[in-house]
Design an enzyme around this catalytic site. Structure first.
Site, mmCIF file in Angstrom:
data_model
loop_
_atom_site.group_PDB
_atom_site.id
_atom_site.type_symbol
_atom_site.label_atom_id
_atom_site.label_comp_id
_atom_site.label_asym_id
_atom_site.label_seq_id
_atom_site.Cartn_x
_atom_site.Cartn_y
_atom_site.Cartn_z
ATOM 1 N N GLU A 104 -0.937 14.961 3.651
ATOM 2 C CA GLU A 104 -0.223 15.314 2.389
ATOM 3 C C GLU A 104 -0.812 16.037 1.251
ATOM 4 O O GLU A 104 0.003 16.517 0.595
ATOM 5 C CB GLU A 104 0.056 13.711 1.774
ATOM 6 C CG GLU A 104 0.974 12.557 2.425
ATOM 7 C CD GLU A 104 0.445 12.024 3.643
ATOM 8 O OE1 GLU A 104 -0.838 12.189 4.287
ATOM 9 O OE2 GLU A 104 1.013 11.083 4.036
ATOM 10 N N HIS B 24 1.632 -0.721 1.458
ATOM 11 C CA HIS B 24 2.693 -0.079 1.687
ATOM 12 C C HIS B 24 3.822 -0.470 0.629
ATOM 13 O O HIS B 24 5.161 -0.229 1.176
ATOM 14 C CB HIS B 24 3.150 -0.109 3.243
ATOM 15 C CG HIS B 24 2.468 0.569 4.287
ATOM 16 N ND1 HIS B 24 1.319 0.564 4.398
ATOM 17 C CD2 HIS B 24 2.945 1.379 5.083
ATOM 18 C CE1 HIS B 24 0.805 1.232 5.269
ATOM 19 N NE2 HIS B 24 1.935 1.857 5.749
#
Ligand SMILES: Cc1ncc(C[n+]2csc(CCOP(=O)(O)OP(=O)(O)O)c2C)c(N)n1
Ligand SMILES: Cc1ncc(C[n+]2csc(CCOP(=O)(O)OP(=O)(O)O)c2C)c(N)n1
Ligand SMILES: [Mg+2]
Ligand SMILES: [Mg+2]
Lengths: 336, 326, 336, 326
Positions: free
Chosen positions: C72, C141
């Site tokens: 990322e 998450h």
């Protein structure tokens, strides 16, 4: 600096924040072999930290103190892992903006492992960092980002304003069974203050009434505690009595102390260096309004920095930060 | 460092762990398909011989860090099946009281220290566990598991460098199952063998067939001996495959059919069982007895999980800090 | 799903958020060759995104759409670099918590380059991500972290609640000359809603009055817009008239719309899924108090999630999130 | 790919850039010591021949990303000295209007796209610039500068992997000056040569003497040709030294005295001048003329900086977004 000569901690002789934090690290390491310390440049071969907060520690404590490669994610994660098995790492992130390269280990791991493991593990580590505008360090080296971590359940945020608090809070942060983010500000590292007494710990989550007053409560922490007292002194001359609270721990906030004060004065102003919008002041303001809406004589005021990156040129840095005049105006507004 | 051929007892012990992982996995998936359980479940079916072989060389003192796809690692290391199943079922009796779930399995008394859901994050944490043992003068080692995709994230690089400069007793185990979610190895990874990346850190890099328990055992043995004796870290890449996709529900459209068929044909589980019998390390009867024992263990685990109470709502206020919130 | 068949955008046929966002990406890419798109699994060979928001795009637009390695920081930085020279990258972070591994490129770079370069460069990129509790995805998450970015000057934060807004806001976000964080919530991806009309863009920074009312203003965005209307409907039956505002853009907040409404009703409740403390609700609450202190009939109420990580087991997830009863109680409290 | 020996004109052009960097640096430090300027200044004195040689091969269309220690890179690429000095002085006439300072120098019309203060961050951004040119079918290349210490951070790894799998036209230039702040190379870096890390990404890694303009030129030429022709990225490690410590004020106590002395003895600047003259690439008179020209340029730059107005306070409200705030 008298590195590590903690015997010299006499309440009489003023010391600065650097000395106080160095003593706190030293005393904690001496008392508990689980306390370890790492970060970029913290070893004595590398100068004992860029402002020398770690000076003398690697010489005395050997491999318990280590300079790291430039890899904040790696060494922050290493602190998490070591803490999970009972070490007490104090890990330094050289400047606060660099937390942006290791947020994952702080917010997804350190702050959450106790909860996600159902209490089987916990993460007794301290992340020490420093920040502050006014040094022409520009947009990537000056931000106060405490609000990010305050919004992260599982981690505490401590931001001292003077050497004695620095010592006492760092000792408590190291003792704490959960992760603590400990943020210094660059502006008063070298300002002398009352020396800490060896071993005197200041509990986390307790604010300090810096000065009692009757008319308005001004709440600060960290750097703003340099700016609030002179403004209060000026207003005092006019007969305006200001109660000043130093939060010291920014999350969890000591609402008992804050609310007791505002209940008394009916007015509150919050001052912090971080940019205003979505900052710590917003949480404080809403909590005060929620709790004391009917007792408040005026809405709570927030004084903070401009909603922009920190600029480089001195006149722009000055325009970025709130001014003493801003604090004064906010106080007067609550009294209008 | 010796390359010992494991004896029959060890080989059978590895099989037993493989059987536990395999049958537990089949049963979890069965329970999900039957609607008895529901969760994001990352099956490691196909990868079982990696942790089975490695953990045979570890003690309860040694530390393990793994990832969302880590049920196999945790079972092999000693997380009791009952506590695993109760955790998967989200019950108060789960190892994490139902707070963690499959992505955060933890069981410190067997060295199962951390399971992370963030790609790459197992490695820095493993370095810290290894640092703790190094500073305490212990001979424990730490095993960090991660996938092939994870070898492309920054945490991999930072961890291997740190482990090397500090000579940490850590074994970095890349379970290369050729896919990262739906992305094939070559699309994400710029090197032919991940093991070769060890050279960037002056560290040995071992590339083994992850479907061969003996090969994995021997590589792990070298790495563990090296770590225990202060020699520092080792990177092991174990080539394998996952049969049930990234998570249950993934239909595997992105996997070339021939590749999938070949992988299933190489399923390490039946292959290893035949090999054990053919080479007289175990008799068919012994194998049957192991399977029966495991069936009973999983029956018990499932029954325990199903009959356990859910956690009380008040638990969201607990374990955030050492004290309760609100 | 009718991937990319934007001709099918007829206001008559209801579509879901996934379809709407897919259309927005498609239409933007078709109109402007500078629009590019990357992230994990977004290529069609990888399924067109984990919920298929990118389906069909790589097939149609070739190398302008790319699945990335899991890195990322690398690909977020690549988006920044491409944006600096006038590409308009839409970069996907698969789930919101993963921003923690690439914060540096978002907050120290994307958000600051315009300012630090003195306006010589700017960063017209969109970061799209999704999140939400209720799927047993556990602590790493599920978080709503918008407050971190709202506290970061230089970046905008957009959080749609329905397909038509999703389309229109994503189109505007892509057009915007500055970085925009665009956050979906997982809870209504598959819920049908009014279809967007091709090319209809919704300006950033403008809230939407979801329902007019007289007695109390309830402000939501993203997921909470699923929960506020049913509670309002229930209270309506009792004669309590609720005005509902969907912020849509969370930073900058459309204070004009919010204040006009609260000025009228004299009461306000804010509802968001992110944990309560130091969340977006705090900023809104303080601004409303600051602006309308004398007009408010009751303090502003905040309804949000428990200050903890998101738990795994369904009963705990339910206990983590605010309930409809919490919203109802907060509204009643302002009316008491 | 050819290994051209640069002609005299090119060699002198390199010298001219070196002289500009060297004299500007001396003068900035002089102004700081005299109290006329104040800033966190990261001198690159000693490293000048790296960007001087590389940028001779670049056009204004090519992109540059550099770091806080990047004044030399920016000057070599074409940032006008006047705008640099005014920016360092924090004036409204600076290239960034005084908002950026030494760590954020930018000047797009010469391809000076981004300067970052975050270690490692130059590389992902450079990948994005290279991606833009690749998608637009341009032949531009992007140069990313970073230090030896930066080769240990995750962004290095992610960028090199991404650059390789996407075959991006980027040249990753590690200016290895043997120290990262006060930390010596070996304490932070686990590999003998950073260039060797290129192998982890199936990418060429070139290791050159960063104090030899010809060696740097030739390495850069290979890398740039490769990038321009669609061959993908190259990692170049250029060995060098920084004479003025990490930033002005750093007294260098952590540098072994002999190492420092040897480095200063190898100062590329006087060495290269003598070499140019000895090998008849330039006469002493020509060199003197260059130096005089540069002196005049810097005189002008300093005068411009000093006489320029500071930025107006209202500027904190501008350039946060496309519109003014508040
Ligand atoms: C930082 C981060 N990015 C993305 C994800 C989403 N994600 C979860 S698993 C996965 C693939 C990982 O592949 P690999 O490392 O090969 O492990 P495997 O799942 O194959 O065992 C991705 C992208 C994540 N969890 N963390
Ligand atoms: C992520 C991050 N961590 C730490 C720092 C502080 N820091 C600034 S320069 C530097 C040393 C970098 O060394 P190197 O990469 O060798 O470059 P050099 O300064 O020698 O040119 C460090 C640690 C930073 N700017 N960014
Ligand atoms: Mg994989
Ligand atoms: Mg260096």
């Amino acid at each position: 600096m008298d590195t590590n000569t903690s015997t010299q901690q006499k309440a009489a002789a003023p010391v600065n924040m650097i000395q106080a934090l160095n003593w706190a690290l030293h005393d904690a390491m001496e008392e508990d072999a689980n306390v370890i310390h790492f970060g970029e440049e913290v070893g004595d071969a590398e100068g004992g930290g860029i402002v020398k907060i770690s000076a003398g520690l690697s010489t005395k404590f050997g491999s318990r103190v280590r300079s790291t490669p430039i890899s904040e994610m790696g060494f922050m994660g290493a602190a998490v892992g070591a803490a999970v098995v009972g070490m007490k790492p104090v890990v330094e992130v050289m400047l606060m903006n660099f937390v942006a390269v290791c947020m994952d280990q702080i917010t997804n791991h350190a702050a959450k492992l106790r909860f996600m493991s159902g209490g089987q593990t916990h993460v007794p580590m301290v992340i020490r960092t420093m920040t502050g505008s006014g040094f022409q360090n520009g947009g990537q080296h000056s931000d106060f980002l405490e609000a990010w971590f305050c919004h992260t359940p599982g981690i505490k945020v401590v931001m001292p304003s003077n050497p004695a608090d620095g010592y006492g809070l760092l000792r408590s942060a190291i003792d704490d069974p959960d992760p603590v983010l400990f943020i210094d500000h660059l502006n008063n590292y070298w300002t002398p203050g009352v020396a800490p007494v060896r071993g005197t710990k200041i509990p986390l989550g307790k604010a300090r009434i810096h000065q009692p007053g009757k008319d308005v409560t001004v709440i600060g922490y960290s750097r703003s505690m340099l700016d609030i007292p002179p403004v209060a002194a000026k207003l005092e001359a006019e007969g305006i009595s200001v109660e000043i609270i130093d939060l010291r721990t920014v999350s969890p906030i000591d609402m008992d102390t804050v609310l007791a004060s505002v209940k008394k004065t009916g007015r509150a102003v919050i001052v912090h260096e971080a940019v205003k919008s979505f900052g710590v002041g917003a949480e404080l303001s809403s909590r005060i309004h929620e709790a004391l809406f009917r007792e408040l004589k005026a809405p709570v005021e927030r004084v903070a920095s401009n909603d922009s990156p920190v600029p480089y040129a001195p006149p722009l840095e000055a325009a970025f930060l709130y001014s003493h005049a801003d604090i004064e105006a906010a106080i007067r507004k609550t009294l209008a | 460092m010796g390359m010992t051929q494991p004896d029959s007892k060890t080989l059978v012990a590895i099989y037993k762990k493989m059987a536990l992982i395999k049958h537990s996995d089949d049963r979890v998936i069965g329970a999900m398909k039957a609607g008895r359980m529901q969760m994001p479940y990352y099956s490691a079916r196909g990868q079982e011989c990696i942790p089975a072989a490695i953990s045979t060389l570890l003690t309860d003192e040694d530390y393990l860090v793994t990832i969302y796809r880590g049920v196999h690692d945790m079972l092999a290391k000693g997380l009791p099946a009952k506590l695993l199943w109760a955790e998967l079922a989200g019950k108060a009796t789960g190892s994490c009281k139902g707070k963690g779930g499959p992505m955060h399995l933890t069981y410190p008394s067997k060295g199962c220290m951390v399971t992370t859901g963030i790609v790459g994050a197992s490695m820095p944490i493993a370095c810290g566990l290894a640092l703790a043992s190094q500073l305490r003068g212990e001979t424990r080692v730490t095993v960090a598991n991660f996938g092939d995709g994870a070898s492309n994230i920054g945490a991999f690089h930072e961890s291997l460098n740190l482990a090397s400069v500090w000579k940490l007793p850590v074994i970095l185990v890349c379970q290369n199952n050729r896919f990262a979610e739906h992305t094939s190895y070559a699309k994400g990874t710029s090197v032919a063998k991940i093991a070769n990346r060890a050279a960037s850190y002056d560290m040995p890099g071992l590339h083994v067939d992850g479907n061969d328990p003996v090969a994995v055992y021997q590589a792990a043995q070298q790495a563990i001996e090296r770590a225990r004796s202060g020699g520092g870290p080792t990177l092991i890449e174990a080539l394998t495959f996952r049969f049930n996709g990234h998570l249950i529900g993934d239909m595997g459209e992105y996997i070339p059919k021939a590749e999938y068929a070949a992988a299933v044909a190489a399923d390490p589980y039946p292959k290893y069982r035949s090999w054990l019998i053919d080479n007289r390390h175990a008799t068919s009867a012994e194998i049957e007895a192991i399977e029966a024992g495991i069936k009973a263990e999983i029956d018990e685990a499932e029954a325990f999980a199903m009959s356990s109470p859910p956690p009380d709502a008040i638990e969201v206020k607990r374990d955030v800090y050492a004290y309760d919130i609100a």
